[in-house]
Write a protein that holds these residues in place. Structure first.
Motif, PDB file in Angstrom:
ATOM      1  N   LEU A  19     -10.221  -3.239  -4.341  1.00  0.00           N
ATOM      2  CA  LEU A  19     -10.569  -4.256  -3.351  1.00  0.00           C
ATOM      3  C   LEU A  19     -11.815  -3.893  -2.572  1.00  0.00           C
ATOM      4  N   GLY A  20     -12.040  -2.599  -2.343  1.00  0.00           N
ATOM      5  CA  GLY A  20     -13.268  -2.184  -1.671  1.00  0.00           C
ATOM      6  C   GLY A  20     -14.489  -2.553  -2.484  1.00  0.00           C
ATOM      7  N   ARG A  21     -14.424  -2.306  -3.779  1.00  0.00           N
ATOM      8  CA  ARG A  21     -15.536  -2.675  -4.661  1.00  0.00           C
ATOM      9  C   ARG A  21     -15.733  -4.195  -4.677  1.00  0.00           C
ATOM     10  N   ALA A  22     -14.646  -4.947  -4.682  1.00  0.00           N
ATOM     11  CA  ALA A  22     -14.756  -6.406  -4.671  1.00  0.00           C
ATOM     12  C   ALA A  22     -15.469  -6.892  -3.414  1.00  0.00           C
ATOM     13  N   CYS A  23     -15.176  -6.270  -2.277  1.00  0.00           N
ATOM     14  CA  CYS A  23     -15.848  -6.650  -1.028  1.00  0.00           C
ATOM     15  C   CYS A  23     -17.329  -6.291  -1.080  1.00  0.00           C
ATOM     16  N   ALA A  24     -17.638  -5.102  -1.581  1.00  0.00           N
ATOM     17  CA  ALA A  24     -19.032  -4.687  -1.697  1.00  0.00           C
ATOM     18  C   ALA A  24     -19.798  -5.624  -2.625  1.00  0.00           C
ATOM     19  N   THR A  25     -19.189  -6.015  -3.728  1.00  0.00           N
ATOM     20  CA  THR A  25     -19.825  -6.922  -4.681  1.00  0.00           C
ATOM     21  C   THR A  25     -20.163  -8.252  -4.033  1.00  0.00           C
ATOM     22  N   ALA A  26     -19.209  -8.802  -3.276  1.00  0.00           N
ATOM     23  CA  ALA A  26     -19.444 -10.088  -2.625  1.00  0.00           C
ATOM     24  C   ALA A  26     -20.562  -9.983  -1.589  1.00  0.00           C
TER      25      ALA A  26
END
Length: 257
Positions: A19-26
């Motif tokens: 989920l951290g990576r998903a937030c960074a991606t967005a």
């Protein structure tokens, strides 16, 4: 919608995966310069390379353990005037209350209460002085719907929730918001771990365990990390300045309250 984040600077903790990576991606997609963080140097480098393909923003990987003073100082030094802080960290495994000793409790508090608290302490005054700040904590659906087996996580994250509610009351006058995202059943490594625990406990296959877990969600499916990341990006947006002190459930409509 233009979230008006282009050129903003963000720190996203524990962002080499999940989920951290998903937030960074967005956030990178929206034009934010993002400092990402993890303890596995090779995995973090791979994540940074993939994120750079998402947009033209800068992506800076920082190898650091945010459970330590040195780790937090290293991360904060890499982005001295962040506009956005996304707090994230691994949660403790499920277990039984009778078996948790002082070390278990201290580990949970270090990771899920103290680490994010000190990260907030390191950025909030600067955000207030600059009259823009977005702090998002990734906590857990268990904060609102406690389960005995997740007591270590629930206790620590509930403390963070209470602290941040108090901080948000004063910070919002400076255009600094503090909100929490409460995930449940997202298809990440953490969820795969939980499925393996169920598989071993009940003597079933991994697919059967995943299906059983998905069926506990009203939507009858796992959440996708991209859905979570987009929700985080919106809470970080200029448009979300009137939303603060909130706990947003991302759980496929499963919360009973």
């Amino acid at each position: 919608m233009d979230l008006r984040l282009n050129g903003r600077d963000a720190i996203v903790c524990a962002s080499s995966r999940g989920l951290g990576r998903a937030c960074a991606t967005a956030l990178v997609r929206e034009g934010c310069n993002v400092v990402i963080n993890g303890r596995d140097e090779a995995l973090l480098a791979d994540t940074a390379e993939e994120l750079r393909k998402t947009g033209k923003a800068e992506v800076t990987p920082i190898v650091a353990d945010i459970n330590t003073i040195d780790g937090r100082e290293t991360l904060l030094a890499a982005c001295t005037e962040p506009d956005i802080l996304v707090n994230n960290n691994a949660g403790p495994p499920p277990g039984e209350f009778a078996n948790w000793g002082p070390d278990d409790w201290q580990s949970a508090l270090d990771a899920n209460l103290l680490a994010p608290t000190f990260m907030i302490q390191g950025v909030i005054e600067g955000m207030k002085a600059r009259h823009f700040g977005r702090i998002v904590n990734i906590t857990s659906a268990m904060v609102k719907s406690p389960h005995a087996a997740m007591g270590l996580s629930t206790a620590a994250r509930s403390g963070l929730t209470a602290l941040c509610k108090g901080l948000s009351n004063e910070a919002v006058a400076f255009n600094v918001t503090i909100n929490n995202l409460l995930p449940e059943r997202f298809d990440t490594d953490r969820q795969k771990f939980m499925a393996k625990v169920l598989m071993e406990r009940q003597g079933i296959t991994l697919e059967q365990a995943r299906e059983a877990i998905a069926n506990t969600i009203n939507a009858k499916r796992f959440g996708q990390p991209e859905e979570f990341g987009d929700a985080c990006a919106y809470l970080c947006s200029a448009q979300a300045g009137f939303i603060s002190g909130q706990n947003l459930q991302l759980d496929g409509g499963s919360y009973a309250g």
